[in-house]
Design a protein around this motif. Structure first.
Motif, PDB file in Angstrom:
ATOM      1  N   ASP A 160      90.492  62.064   1.631  1.00 56.53           N
ATOM      2  CA  ASP A 160      91.549  61.086   2.229  1.00 56.53           C
ATOM      3  C   ASP A 160      91.580  59.744   1.626  1.00 56.53           C
ATOM      4  O   ASP A 160      92.550  58.965   1.283  1.00 56.53           O
ATOM      5  CB  ASP A 160      91.390  60.954   3.786  1.00 56.53           C
ATOM      6  N   GLN A 163      93.049  59.518  -2.018  1.00 53.29           N
ATOM      7  CA  GLN A 163      94.247  59.747  -1.910  1.00 53.29           C
ATOM      8  C   GLN A 163      94.890  58.193  -1.340  1.00 53.29           C
ATOM      9  O   GLN A 163      95.904  57.720  -1.978  1.00 53.29           O
ATOM     10  CB  GLN A 163      94.779  60.789  -1.190  1.00 53.29           C
ATOM     11  N   SER A 164      94.238  57.646  -0.445  1.00 49.74           N
ATOM     12  CA  SER A 164      94.693  56.151   0.007  1.00 49.74           C
ATOM     13  C   SER A 164      94.472  55.348  -1.049  1.00 49.74           C
ATOM     14  O   SER A 164      95.485  54.316  -1.095  1.00 49.74           O
ATOM     15  CB  SER A 164      93.732  55.939   1.292  1.00 49.74           C
ATOM     16  N   THR A 199      97.528  64.200  -7.049  1.00 52.26           N
ATOM     17  CA  THR A 199      98.079  63.142  -6.275  1.00 52.26           C
ATOM     18  C   THR A 199      98.989  62.116  -7.089  1.00 52.26           C
ATOM     19  O   THR A 199      99.969  61.688  -6.402  1.00 52.26           O
ATOM     20  CB  THR A 199      96.795  62.205  -5.526  1.00 52.26           C
ATOM     21  N   ASP A 202     102.410  63.643  -7.141  1.00 53.65           N
ATOM     22  CA  ASP A 202     102.941  63.482  -5.881  1.00 53.65           C
ATOM     23  C   ASP A 202     103.640  62.064  -5.864  1.00 53.65           C
ATOM     24  O   ASP A 202     104.825  62.040  -5.362  1.00 53.65           O
ATOM     25  CB  ASP A 202     102.265  63.820  -4.724  1.00 53.65           C
ATOM     26  N   LEU A 210     100.287  57.913   2.238  1.00 52.30           N
ATOM     27  CA  LEU A 210      99.096  58.877   2.336  1.00 52.30           C
ATOM     28  C   LEU A 210      99.885  60.132   3.242  1.00 52.30           C
ATOM     29  O   LEU A 210      99.567  61.270   2.882  1.00 52.30           O
ATOM     30  CB  LEU A 210      97.914  58.654   2.971  1.00 52.30           C
ATOM     31  N   SER A 211     100.611  59.813   4.129  1.00 52.42           N
ATOM     32  CA  SER A 211     101.293  60.785   4.879  1.00 52.42           C
ATOM     33  C   SER A 211     102.238  61.595   4.143  1.00 52.42           C
ATOM     34  O   SER A 211     102.562  62.898   4.462  1.00 52.42           O
ATOM     35  CB  SER A 211     101.892  59.923   6.126  1.00 52.42           C
ATOM     36  N   ASP A 214     100.239  64.029   1.979  1.00 54.43           N
ATOM     37  CA  ASP A 214      99.820  65.100   2.874  1.00 54.43           C
ATOM     38  C   ASP A 214     100.890  66.011   3.123  1.00 54.43           C
ATOM     39  O   ASP A 214     100.749  67.319   3.311  1.00 54.43           O
ATOM     40  CB  ASP A 214      99.539  64.620   3.997  1.00 54.43           C
ATOM     41  N   ARG A 217     101.454  68.351   0.226  1.00 59.16           N
ATOM     42  CA  ARG A 217     100.543  69.270   0.138  1.00 59.16           C
ATOM     43  C   ARG A 217     100.836  70.393   1.033  1.00 59.16           C
ATOM     44  O   ARG A 217     100.465  71.549   0.785  1.00 59.16           O
ATOM     45  CB  ARG A 217      99.180  68.524   0.223  1.00 59.16           C
ATOM     46  N   LEU A 218     101.290  69.945   2.256  1.00 60.62           N
ATOM     47  CA  LEU A 218     101.309  70.967   3.456  1.00 60.62           C
ATOM     48  C   LEU A 218     102.431  71.972   2.876  1.00 60.62           C
ATOM     49  O   LEU A 218     102.538  73.148   2.919  1.00 60.62           O
ATOM     50  CB  LEU A 218     101.604  70.196   4.466  1.00 60.62           C
ATOM     51  N   ARG A 293      98.445  65.918   9.373  1.00 61.19           N
ATOM     52  CA  ARG A 293      97.118  66.037   9.038  1.00 61.19           C
ATOM     53  C   ARG A 293      96.301  66.759   9.884  1.00 61.19           C
ATOM     54  O   ARG A 293      95.562  67.631   9.471  1.00 61.19           O
ATOM     55  CB  ARG A 293      96.580  64.658   8.659  1.00 61.19           C
ATOM     56  N   PRO A 296      98.638  71.070  10.599  1.00 61.68           N
ATOM     57  CA  PRO A 296      99.628  71.421   9.671  1.00 61.68           C
ATOM     58  C   PRO A 296     100.251  72.653   9.659  1.00 61.68           C
ATOM     59  O   PRO A 296     101.449  72.978   9.290  1.00 61.68           O
ATOM     60  CB  PRO A 296      98.646  71.415   8.385  1.00 61.68           C
TER      61      PRO A 296
END
Length: 324
Positions: A160, A163-164, A199, A202, A210-211, A214, A217-218, A293, A296
């Motif tokens: 996390d 990625q942040s 990342t 994306d 970051l949301s 995520d 990725r979900l 997060r 999911p």
């Protein structure tokens, strides 16, 4: 202040290095006795072995950075979150200070010891690959923003945080996803290389928070179609609005609410924005970032139902596909 044109060499050196000198630099200008005399009289301060301050006050941030680089030795540059912060990326951890040295050079311990109380910890990293194009000419020298963020993501405490860091640099317009990709191209053994590459991909596709990363990725993990990110729409007043995620083919949209939606006024304003968007026939989903997060599977199921109601047909499970 900028020294006068006829200023002494010491004045110019102190200006360039924020008043921090190595003992070798000082004794190159004065005798060892004169240097010791200035320290004993309190005019200068001994910071640690081999490092002096041409003053006697507490270290400023600039002086701390110079102490870190000069203590580690020749070839050392600021790196990771420290270099990224100096490049203008906001919201990163200021301590410890991260310094990078060529792997061929023997440096001090991984974390330097015996530093004064007004000096943060210094963490030393080694790099087998550090081309000149990855070094920024600054005072003190540091890695470029792209290299700093790639290194910081590799050294981060978790996925996390990694990625942040990448998202923050791109969201604040301090670096482009393409620049991060170019750095990765020359670092085949970078820590978390695959995660960083995904990342960056994306982010290049529109996920700059970051949301949203995520969320993408979900979708991949649950075999859902990946939405278009930051899709623009026109509201009833003719103004352009931006949607977090939109499945254009099935006219399903999703809004991902960050932490700022804990503010009731902000939440109400965003709800008015959503309701103003021209959504005739669209299905609208709304998820808080923490739910994406923390739960999911629940979010994925809601998306799946909305897409199927709009006409999407899921691909059969791999085990169910007949073999030719």
């Amino acid at each position: 202040m900028l020294p006068a044109d006829d200023a002494a060499e010491l004045d110019w050196l102190a200006f360039e290095q924020s008043g921090v000198l190595t003992t070798a630099q000082a004794t190159g200008l004065f005798s060892e006795g004169m240097v010791r005399g200035r320290i004993r009289s309190g005019r200068w301060r001994s910071i640690c072995r081999g490092i002096l301050l041409t003053g006697n006050g507490r270290l400023t941030r600039d002086q701390q950075l110079w102490v870190a680089v000069l203590t580690v030795g020749p070839g050392a540059v600021l790196a990771g979150v420290t270099a990224a912060t100096e490049a203008g990326v906001r919201g990163l951890r200021r301590d410890p200070l991260h310094v990078l040295v060529p792997a061929a050079r023997r440096a001090a311990r991984t974390t330097l010891r015996r530093l004064p109380i007004d000096m943060p910890a210094v963490r030393v990293h080694r790099a087998s690959i550090l081309p000149p194009t990855h070094v920024q000419r600054a005072r003190p020298p540091r890695t470029t923003t792209a290299r700093a963020l790639v290194d910081a993501a590799g050294w981060a405490n978790g996925v996390d945080e990694a990625q942040s860091l990448l998202a923050a640099g791109c969201q604040q317009r301090r670096v482009l996803p393409e620049e991060l990709g170019e750095v990765l191209d020359v670092l085949p053994r970078a820590p978390r290389r695959q995660l960083i590459r995904q990342t960056v991909s994306d982010i290049a596709g529109g996920a700059q928070a970051l949301s949203e990363i995520d969320f993408v990725r979900l979708c991949r993990r649950h075999r859902l179609p990946v939405p278009n990110l930051q899709e623009h729409r026109v509201d009833a007043a003719g103004r352009i609005r931006w949607l977090d995620a939109y499945w254009r083919e099935w006219r399903v949209q999703a809004e991902i609410d960050g932490a700022h939606h804990m503010d009731v006024r902000q939440w109400a304003a965003d709800m008015r924005r959503q309701n103003d968007v021209w959504t005739s026939g669209d299905r609208i989903l709304r998820f808080p970032a923490w739910l994406v997060r923390a739960r999911p599977d629940e979010v994925a199921e809601a998306i799946r139902r909305a897409l199927m109601a709009a006409g999407w047909t899921p691909a059969p499970p791999r085990s169910a596909v007949p073999r030719g």
